[in-house]
Design a protein around this motif. Structure first.
Motif, mmCIF file in Angstrom:
data_model
loop_
_atom_site.group_PDB
_atom_site.id
_atom_site.type_symbol
_atom_site.label_atom_id
_atom_site.label_comp_id
_atom_site.label_asym_id
_atom_site.label_seq_id
_atom_site.Cartn_x
_atom_site.Cartn_y
_atom_site.Cartn_z
ATOM 1 N N TYR A 191 -18.155 -71.346 -55.145
ATOM 2 C CA TYR A 191 -19.358 -70.544 -54.966
ATOM 3 C C TYR A 191 -20.233 -70.663 -56.205
ATOM 4 O O TYR A 191 -19.748 -70.863 -57.309
ATOM 5 C CB TYR A 191 -19.005 -69.057 -54.779
ATOM 6 N N PHE A 213 -17.897 -70.113 -59.326
ATOM 7 C CA PHE A 213 -16.581 -69.530 -59.073
ATOM 8 C C PHE A 213 -15.783 -70.413 -58.126
ATOM 9 O O PHE A 213 -16.332 -70.940 -57.156
ATOM 10 C CB PHE A 213 -16.709 -68.162 -58.389
ATOM 11 N N PHE A 227 -10.912 -64.679 -56.228
ATOM 12 C CA PHE A 227 -11.805 -65.438 -57.090
ATOM 13 C C PHE A 227 -11.216 -65.667 -58.471
ATOM 14 O O PHE A 227 -10.458 -64.840 -58.996
ATOM 15 C CB PHE A 227 -13.124 -64.678 -57.274
ATOM 16 N N GLY A 228 -11.609 -66.789 -59.055
ATOM 17 C CA GLY A 228 -11.359 -67.012 -60.469
ATOM 18 C C GLY A 228 -12.396 -66.256 -61.286
ATOM 19 O O GLY A 228 -13.289 -65.613 -60.721
ATOM 20 N N GLY A 229 -12.287 -66.349 -62.608
ATOM 21 C CA GLY A 229 -13.194 -65.613 -63.473
ATOM 22 C C GLY A 229 -14.573 -66.231 -63.616
ATOM 23 O O GLY A 229 -15.494 -65.595 -64.126
#
Lengths: 111, 115
Positions: free
Chosen positions: A35, A88, A101-103
């Protein structure tokens, strides 16, 4: 649950240069989604990868899923100011339609 | 084709108050998920509604509750607000059937500030 780590956290890029951001997991992933969130905006779906070693391209963006399905990368060529934002990666879990989600990698472009 | 809409866009509340956020899904979508995005972090899954019931829940306390209406729109309620509840609250809609059940479309979000 599945955790994904993104590196780098910040990326300062000179306009016209290339860069790569990475998404890593300690466990095998069923899929990976990417994203983009512009400053002050909301996440916008870019792509989903599901197959081992899969590579997909969208204009200057190249997405790759690792052979072991434990990592993914996003490579942007000839960076433009429109590429500014946070990218992301996220794992979609079918049981529950839930995204983890990742950071994120925050990308700043120097003109 | 209307996308996901959320209201209000911004909200300021004080500790202990209650808040209700609203979401209308993309046309043709029947599933609504809510996410909390703290500043500088990735979105965190709160819960998901389908057929007017909570189908899946993330690691959030019972102060967070929701509802889905027959027209698929949804509300997120947060009681006894804490300073740490300050965040961007995102609504995402998806379709439970069809070719792309795993694609979620995010709304513009509601920015909640708790003072």
């Amino acid at each position: 649950g599945q955790q994904v780590m993104q590196i780098p956290q910040y990326q300062h890029v000179q306009e016209g240069e290339d860069f790569t951001t990475y998404c890593n997991s300690s466990t095998t992933l069923s899929n990976i989604q990417w994203y983009k969130q512009r400053p002050g905006g909301h996440p916008v779906f870019l792509i989903q990868l599901v197959k081992s070693g899969e590579v997909k391209k969208q204009k200057r963006l190249t997405f790759q899923f690792g052979e072991a399905k434990k990592n993914s990368s996003l490579h942007i060529t000839a960076t433009q100011t429109t590429d500014v934002g946070t990218y992301f990666c996220a794992v979609f879990k079918a049981a529950g339609n839930k995204l983890t989600f990742g950071g994120g990698t925050r990308v700043l472009v120097k003109p | 084709d209307a996308g996901v809409t959320q209201s209000p866009t911004h909200l300021i509340k004080t500790r202990g108050q209650q808040v209700t956020l609203r979401c209308s899904p993309k046309s043709g979508h029947d599933t609504v998920s809510w996410y909390q995005q703290a500043l500088g972090q990735g979105p965190q899954f709160i819960f998901q509604y389908y057929e007017e019931e909570e189908r899946q829940r993330g690691n959030f306390p019972d102060r967070f509750s929701g509802h889905q209406f027959p027209n698929y729109s949804s509300e997120l309620n947060v009681n006894a607000l804490l300073l740490g509840d300050s965040a961007l609250y995102l609504c995402a809609s998806s379709n439970s059937s069809g070719a792309s059940t795993d694609t979620q479309y995010f709304g513009p979000g509601t920015r909640l500030t708790v003072l």
